[in-house]
Design an enzyme around this catalytic site. Structure first.
Site, PDB file in Angstrom:
ATOM      1  N   HIS A   1      -3.628  -5.002  -0.507  1.00  0.00           N
ATOM      2  CA  HIS A   1      -3.127  -5.562   0.747  1.00  0.00           C
ATOM      3  C   HIS A   1      -3.069  -7.086   0.633  1.00  0.00           C
ATOM      4  O   HIS A   1      -4.105  -7.746   0.758  1.00  0.00           O
ATOM      5  CB  HIS A   1      -4.039  -5.164   1.911  1.00  0.00           C
ATOM      6  CG  HIS A   1      -3.919  -3.731   2.310  1.00  0.00           C
ATOM      7  ND1 HIS A   1      -3.010  -3.295   3.259  1.00  0.00           N
ATOM      8  CD2 HIS A   1      -4.572  -2.631   1.873  1.00  0.00           C
ATOM      9  CE1 HIS A   1      -3.122  -1.990   3.400  1.00  0.00           C
ATOM     10  NE2 HIS A   1      -4.064  -1.558   2.568  1.00  0.00           N
TER      11      HIS A   1
ATOM     12  N   CYS B   1       0.836  -1.197   0.000  1.00  0.00           N
ATOM     13  CA  CYS B   1       0.000   0.000   0.000  1.00  0.00           C
ATOM     14  C   CYS B   1       0.879   1.259   0.000  1.00  0.00           C
ATOM     15  O   CYS B   1       1.630   1.469  -0.943  1.00  0.00           O
ATOM     16  CB  CYS B   1      -0.996  -0.036   1.157  1.00  0.00           C
ATOM     17  SG  CYS B   1      -2.370   1.131   0.943  1.00  0.00           S
TER      18      CYS B   1
ATOM     19  N   GLU C   1      -2.053  -9.166   2.765  1.00  0.00           N
ATOM     20  CA  GLU C   1      -2.426  -9.783   4.046  1.00  0.00           C
ATOM     21  C   GLU C   1      -3.940  -9.878   4.216  1.00  0.00           C
ATOM     22  O   GLU C   1      -4.423 -10.589   5.091  1.00  0.00           O
ATOM     23  CB  GLU C   1      -1.799  -9.008   5.210  1.00  0.00           C
ATOM     24  CG  GLU C   1      -2.451  -7.690   5.563  1.00  0.00           C
ATOM     25  CD  GLU C   1      -2.026  -6.516   4.700  1.00  0.00           C
ATOM     26  OE1 GLU C   1      -2.366  -5.368   5.041  1.00  0.00           O
ATOM     27  OE2 GLU C   1      -1.335  -6.746   3.673  1.00  0.00           O
TER      28      GLU C   1
END
Length: 216
Positions: A196, A88, A198
């Site tokens: 993202h 990001c 994750e």
């Protein structure tokens, strides 16, 4: 092998660490994942991850506020060629300049600027938030074995700005939000995802696993 996730007060550190730890379990080398604000730990790590949430200038200032951290990242990634993943705003900091809240210098590893997303449909809201498939423009090790394009896996985005690379070769993948949105940039040993990983479930874990196995 060791992976340093940099803690400078910006980023989803808990979720990022969990995702990297989960991916590490499937990696033959079983890398050790550490969240750290210590520049010396970053120097000793084999791979470096820079998350980031918020405004470009705030993240840049936050990273520089950790004594010696900016220099350690520059030295190890740009100088010594260690594999690097920016997430990001951490990816945006790879650019030469950010235009959010005025002009702010980034690392300058990727030519171009970080500018506001401008969808062709004025009804679409900013920030761009949600799930998108990716259009791959250049083959890259981070996407080995990952289905992309229409019908491919989805990545999770939440952002108002993105990198506009100065060199087409650095633009690895884009998403569509009533117009192209930069999703991945890379050059040499450093790469950055605007989405993202994750939070991107199957796609994200696959990208992280590929990063852990990446030999630039």
């Amino acid at each position: 092998m060791s992976v340093a996730i940099i803690d400078y007060g910006s980023g989803n550190l808990r979720s990022a660490a969990k995702a990297f730890e989960r991916a590490a379990q499937t990696c033959p080398q079983r890398p050790e994942v550490t969240v750290t604000s210590d520049p010396e730990a970053v120097r000793k790590a084999d791979r470096i991850v820079l998350p980031g949430v918020g405004a470009f200038r705030d993240c840049r200032d936050g990273l520089k506020a950790v004594t010696g951290m900016w220099e350690a990242v520059e030295e190890q990634v740009h100088g010594r060629g260690k594999p690097f993943l920016g997430i990001c705003v951490g990816a945006q900091l790879m650019a030469k300049t950010g235009l959010e809240h005025g002009e702010t210098d980034g690392f300058g590893w990727i030519a171009g600027v970080v500018d506001k997303i401008t969808p062709n449909d004025p009804a679409l809201k900013i920030p761009h938030m949600g799930w998108n498939t990716l259009t791959l423009h250049h083959e890259h090790a981070l996407f080995e074995g990952i289905p992309t394009g229409e019908g491919g896996l989805h990545a999770y985005f939440v952002h108002s700005y993105h990198i506009k690379p100065g060199n087409d070769a650095d633009l690895i993948a884009e998403a569509d939000y009533a117009g192209p949105v930069t999703a991945v940039v890379a050059r040499g040993n450093f790469a950055g995802t605007q989405f993202h990983p994750e939070k991107s479930q199957r796609l994200g874990l696959a990208v992280i696993s590929n990063f852990l196995n990446w030999t630039p």
